[in-house]
Design a protein around this motif. Structure first.
Motif, PDB file in Angstrom:
ATOM      1  N   LEU A  70      44.860  82.054 -62.069  1.00 58.55           N
ATOM      2  CA  LEU A  70      44.608  82.288 -63.490  1.00 58.55           C
ATOM      3  C   LEU A  70      44.744  83.760 -63.856  1.00 58.55           C
ATOM      4  O   LEU A  70      44.989  84.094 -65.018  1.00 58.55           O
ATOM      5  N   PHE A  71      44.575  84.646 -62.872  1.00 60.07           N
ATOM      6  CA  PHE A  71      44.659  86.077 -63.173  1.00 60.07           C
ATOM      7  C   PHE A  71      46.018  86.437 -63.764  1.00 60.07           C
ATOM      8  O   PHE A  71      46.107  87.088 -64.810  1.00 60.07           O
ATOM      9  N   SER A  72      47.097  86.019 -63.097  1.00 59.78           N
ATOM     10  CA  SER A  72      48.431  86.389 -63.579  1.00 59.78           C
ATOM     11  C   SER A  72      48.778  85.692 -64.886  1.00 59.78           C
ATOM     12  O   SER A  72      49.523  86.240 -65.709  1.00 59.78           O
ATOM     13  N   VAL A  73      48.234  84.483 -65.096  1.00 59.34           N
ATOM     14  CA  VAL A  73      48.489  83.787 -66.360  1.00 59.34           C
ATOM     15  C   VAL A  73      48.009  84.631 -67.535  1.00 59.34           C
ATOM     16  O   VAL A  73      48.717  84.816 -68.530  1.00 59.34           O
ATOM     17  N   TRP A  74      46.799  85.166 -67.397  1.00 59.67           N
ATOM     18  CA  TRP A  74      46.231  85.938 -68.503  1.00 59.67           C
ATOM     19  C   TRP A  74      46.692  87.386 -68.497  1.00 59.67           C
ATOM     20  O   TRP A  74      46.801  88.012 -69.557  1.00 59.67           O
ATOM     21  N   ALA A  75      46.997  87.933 -67.323  1.00 60.43           N
ATOM     22  CA  ALA A  75      47.481  89.313 -67.277  1.00 60.43           C
ATOM     23  C   ALA A  75      48.849  89.439 -67.921  1.00 60.43           C
ATOM     24  O   ALA A  75      49.115  90.390 -68.666  1.00 60.43           O
ATOM     25  N   ALA A  76      49.740  88.476 -67.656  1.00 61.07           N
ATOM     26  CA  ALA A  76      51.085  88.530 -68.233  1.00 61.07           C
ATOM     27  C   ALA A  76      51.037  88.526 -69.749  1.00 61.07           C
ATOM     28  O   ALA A  76      51.880  89.130 -70.414  1.00 61.07           O
ATOM     29  N   ALA A  77      50.031  87.844 -70.304  1.00 58.44           N
ATOM     30  CA  ALA A  77      49.913  87.757 -71.763  1.00 58.44           C
ATOM     31  C   ALA A  77      49.257  88.987 -72.377  1.00 58.44           C
ATOM     32  O   ALA A  77      49.233  89.128 -73.602  1.00 58.44           O
ATOM     33  N   ASN A  78      48.744  89.905 -71.526  1.00 56.70           N
ATOM     34  CA  ASN A  78      48.005  91.046 -72.070  1.00 56.70           C
ATOM     35  C   ASN A  78      48.538  92.403 -71.642  1.00 56.70           C
ATOM     36  O   ASN A  78      48.034  93.426 -72.101  1.00 56.70           O
ATOM     37  N   VAL A  79      49.535  92.426 -70.747  1.00 60.82           N
ATOM     38  CA  VAL A  79      50.253  93.677 -70.506  1.00 60.82           C
ATOM     39  C   VAL A  79      51.311  93.745 -71.602  1.00 60.82           C
ATOM     40  O   VAL A  79      52.483  93.436 -71.393  1.00 60.82           O
ATOM     41  N   ASN A  80      50.881  94.112 -72.779  1.00 53.48           N
ATOM     42  CA  ASN A  80      51.798  94.011 -73.912  1.00 53.48           C
ATOM     43  C   ASN A  80      51.661  95.173 -74.894  1.00 53.48           C
ATOM     44  O   ASN A  80      50.718  95.974 -74.838  1.00 53.48           O
ATOM     45  N   TYR A  81      52.613  95.209 -75.779  1.00 49.20           N
ATOM     46  CA  TYR A  81      52.729  96.279 -76.771  1.00 49.20           C
ATOM     47  C   TYR A  81      51.571  96.263 -77.759  1.00 49.20           C
ATOM     48  O   TYR A  81      51.111  97.320 -78.215  1.00 49.20           O
ATOM     49  N   GLY A 115      36.641  83.394 -70.325  1.00 44.55           N
ATOM     50  CA  GLY A 115      36.435  82.885 -68.978  1.00 44.55           C
ATOM     51  C   GLY A 115      35.414  81.775 -68.924  1.00 44.55           C
ATOM     52  O   GLY A 115      35.580  80.788 -68.191  1.00 44.55           O
ATOM     53  N   LEU A 116      34.343  81.914 -69.711  1.00 46.58           N
ATOM     54  CA  LEU A 116      33.316  80.872 -69.730  1.00 46.58           C
ATOM     55  C   LEU A 116      33.882  79.562 -70.257  1.00 46.58           C
ATOM     56  O   LEU A 116      33.614  78.486 -69.701  1.00 46.58           O
ATOM     57  N   LEU A 117      34.675  79.610 -71.314  1.00 46.66           N
ATOM     58  CA  LEU A 117      35.264  78.385 -71.852  1.00 46.66           C
ATOM     59  C   LEU A 117      36.210  77.739 -70.843  1.00 46.66           C
ATOM     60  O   LEU A 117      36.332  76.517 -70.788  1.00 46.66           O
ATOM     61  N   ALA A 118      36.857  78.559 -70.019  1.00 52.42           N
ATOM     62  CA  ALA A 118      37.820  78.038 -69.046  1.00 52.42           C
ATOM     63  C   ALA A 118      37.158  77.179 -67.973  1.00 52.42           C
ATOM     64  O   ALA A 118      37.819  76.310 -67.393  1.00 52.42           O
ATOM     65  N   VAL A 119      35.866  77.384 -67.703  1.00 48.60           N
ATOM     66  CA  VAL A 119      35.221  76.622 -66.629  1.00 48.60           C
ATOM     67  C   VAL A 119      35.129  75.140 -66.961  1.00 48.60           C
ATOM     68  O   VAL A 119      34.964  74.302 -66.069  1.00 48.60           O
ATOM     69  N   ARG A 282      32.378  80.051 -61.131  1.00 52.61           N
ATOM     70  CA  ARG A 282      32.334  81.516 -61.162  1.00 52.61           C
ATOM     71  C   ARG A 282      33.725  82.095 -60.922  1.00 52.61           C
ATOM     72  O   ARG A 282      34.103  83.098 -61.539  1.00 52.61           O
ATOM     73  N   ALA A 283      34.484  81.464 -60.027  1.00 50.86           N
ATOM     74  CA  ALA A 283      35.837  81.949 -59.758  1.00 50.86           C
ATOM     75  C   ALA A 283      36.726  81.750 -60.972  1.00 50.86           C
ATOM     76  O   ALA A 283      37.530  82.636 -61.322  1.00 50.86           O
ATOM     77  N   VAL A 284      36.611  80.608 -61.643  1.00 49.95           N
ATOM     78  CA  VAL A 284      37.412  80.343 -62.843  1.00 49.95           C
ATOM     79  C   VAL A 284      37.077  81.359 -63.930  1.00 49.95           C
ATOM     80  O   VAL A 284      37.967  81.953 -64.548  1.00 49.95           O
ATOM     81  N   LEU A 285      35.775  81.567 -64.146  1.00 50.33           N
ATOM     82  CA  LEU A 285      35.349  82.534 -65.160  1.00 50.33           C
ATOM     83  C   LEU A 285      35.836  83.933 -64.802  1.00 50.33           C
ATOM     84  O   LEU A 285      36.410  84.643 -65.639  1.00 50.33           O
ATOM     85  N   GLY A 286      35.630  84.319 -63.541  1.00 52.74           N
ATOM     86  CA  GLY A 286      35.951  85.676 -63.121  1.00 52.74           C
ATOM     87  C   GLY A 286      37.430  86.002 -63.188  1.00 52.74           C
ATOM     88  O   GLY A 286      37.826  87.041 -63.744  1.00 52.74           O
ATOM     89  N   TRP A 287      38.283  85.129 -62.637  1.00 54.18           N
ATOM     90  CA  TRP A 287      39.716  85.406 -62.628  1.00 54.18           C
ATOM     91  C   TRP A 287      40.311  85.344 -64.027  1.00 54.18           C
ATOM     92  O   TRP A 287      41.215  86.120 -64.361  1.00 54.18           O
ATOM     93  N   THR A 288      39.810  84.434 -64.874  1.00 58.93           N
ATOM     94  CA  THR A 288      40.295  84.371 -66.258  1.00 58.93           C
ATOM     95  C   THR A 288      39.915  85.639 -67.018  1.00 58.93           C
ATOM     96  O   THR A 288      40.757  86.269 -67.671  1.00 58.93           O
TER      97      THR A 288
END
Length: 512
Positions: A70-81, A115-119, A282-288
């Motif tokens: 999940l980290f890369s899913v959300w990181a790709a969407a936020n390394v942005n202009y 992250g909390l909603l993702a759990v 906790r892992a889902v919340l944390g990585w998201t």
């Protein structure tokens, strides 16, 4: 209880009786979170095939992956202009460098709510658009999805697409192509085709593509960061520093602006629902949360520093003055790629929202419908009028709605201890569905959302000044809306007649 209605094409499977599904694992299953069930070869290869599931329940036998994906899913969407621009905009509002840095950090702490909603995704094996039936009821949730799920998503898609198109027009000029009207139309359509291809192929494609996209964008923004750090003035200060009420007004407005980013992702369970039910919450919340927070803070911080070196009122043109000449086309291309990453997630969730509204349409077709509407809005804005300016102004007020809706969702997860029966959530049968409540509407969710939105609207100071904002001089819409919505929902759910029986049977509410 059927997992899908026979006449409701909630998945992309061919018409006919649904295949037999494996029973869902209990949240208390003794299976080790570190050893998720292995996927079959066909499952491992499905990133090259169109996703067959829509808003139907994901059987445990089809769950796969680990929370760290999940980290890369959300990181790709936020390394942005956009994060770069917003960081610079904070300084333009009158904040000093360190004040702006603090606002960037605090505003992005709202990624914890994402992250909390993702759990709830792994717990239910269902997307957010279905899980929210627990909060609003089967019918009430259709209205919720129509507004917070579909309409807002399509508007964001159009705004992001317009920004990507402008960068692509500049890129075309640099390679010697004059972006006249036909060329502009072709460019917009090309960006949308790439975006929708990712969304149509779906979850597995997103998971596989977004790690290399994250690395590529990180490399591009590392060059931008190096250029900014070389020219930044760490001792820069505002000629006339803000103080007192003016300072607090700017700080709260900045936090609200940044928080609107993570709050717009109330659909984070869409991207975690394929994880095994035994995956650590906790892992889902944390990585998201980390995937959204870390790049947003770093890129936003670069935007703050950039304001000490160049005029961030026109960041694209200003930054090109300090970037190496060879890098300008790469920079513009990275802006386009970053926007595609954001919009692919948006289109994916918007497609699910269109299904959850009650329209009997396949997920693949619903994604194409969303893209078509967004393209029409974008072309109309770029070629005919300033429609997107109006939409942009309206979206500044979305925090009035998204703050309370996020608070209700998060409160529901805590009240139910994240215990959701995914199969029961797919039951839309009038009167017999566990989430039918009263005439298909959960009064607790409807009243809590109304209370949160109304009180938030009274405190807003964006396109208009609410009476509370007029008295205080600051925009308290975000904190007030969140607190009121959460408190009202928790109170009404605990007092609702029969809530204990429903919760103990399906959801495990605290106190049962």
């Amino acid at each position: 209880m059927a997992s899908t209605l026979p006449d409701h094409p909630q998945s992309d499977s061919p018409a006919g009786p649904p295949a037999q599904q494996a029973p869902p694992s209990s949240p208390s299953s003794p299976s080790s979170p570190s050893s998720p069930p292995l996927a079959s070869p066909s499952e491992q290869e499905r990133s090259g095939r169109v996703e067959v599931h829509g808003i139907d329940h994901i059987p445990e036998g089809e769950r796969r992956g680990r929370a760290r994906e999940l980290f890369s899913v959300w990181a790709a969407a936020n390394v942005n202009y956009l994060n770069l621009v917003v960081g610079g905009a904070l300084v333009l509002t009158g904040l000093g460098l360190w004040q702006a840095f603090a606002v960037v950090v605090v505003g992005n702490l709202f990624w914890l709510s994402t992250g909390l909603l993702a759990v709830s995704g792994p717990a239910a094996g269902a997307p957010s658009e279905v899980i929210t039936r627990a909060m609003y009821g089967v019918r009430g949730n259709r209205v919720n999805n129509a507004v917070t799920g579909w309409m807002i998503s399509v508007c964001y898609f159009a705004l992001n697409l317009a920004a990507a198109a402008v960068a692509a027009f500049s890129l075309a000029e640099q390679v010697g192509i004059t972006p006249n009207t036909p060329i502009k139309i072709v460019i917009v359509i090309a960006i949308v085709v790439v975006t929708l291809t990712i969304s149509v192929y779906g979850h597995a494609m997103i998971v596989r593509l977004y790690l290399p996209i994250t690395l590529a964008l990180a490399a591009a923004f590392a060059v931008v960061g190096y250029a900014i750090l070389r020219h930044a003035d760490f001792g820069w200060s505002q000629p006339e520093p803000l103080t007192g009420g003016g300072l607090w007004a700017a700080v709260l407005a900045g936090i609200t602006l940044i928080a609107s980013g993570p709050l717009s992702y109330t659909t984070s369970a869409d991207f975690s629902r394929y994880l095994p039910a035994t995956t650590s919450p906790r892992a889902v919340l944390g990585w998201t949360a980390l995937g959204g927070f870390l790049p947003s803070v770093v890129v936003g911080g670069l935007g703050v520093l950039g304001a000490s070196a160049v005029d961030m009122a026109d960041p694209q043109a200003a930054l090109q003055k300090i970037l190496p000449g060879w890098f300008n086309p790469v920079f513009l291309l990275s802006l386009v790629v970053g926007t595609i990453a954001v919009n692919a997630l948006t289109a994916y969730s918007a497609g699910l929202a269109l299904q959850a509204v009650g329209i009997r349409i396949r997920r693949t077709l619903s994604v194409l419908v969303d893209g078509t509407v967004a393209v029409a809005l974008t072309l109309y804005a770029l070629l005919v009028s300033n429609f997107l300016v109006t939409v942009s102004n309206v979206l500044q007020l979305t925090v009035v709605l998204l703050g309370p809706s996020t608070a209700i969702y998060a409160t529901d997860i805590l009240l139910r201890r994240n215990h959701y029966d995914g199969r029961a959530l797919t039951d839309e049968t009038p009167g017999s569905s566990p989430f039918w409540y009263r005439a298909g509407i959960n009064p607790a969710g409807a009243l809590a959302l109304a209370a949160g939105v109304v009180t938030s609207a009274l405190c807003v100071d964006t396109l208009y000044t609410g009476p509370v904002a007029a008295l205080t001089g600051v925009d308290l819409a975000l904190p007030v809306g969140i607190v009121v919505a959460a408190a009202v929902y928790a109170l009404l759910m605990r007092r609702a007649e029969g809530v204990s029986a429903i919760s103990c049977k399906c959801l495990g509410v605290i106190g049962c």
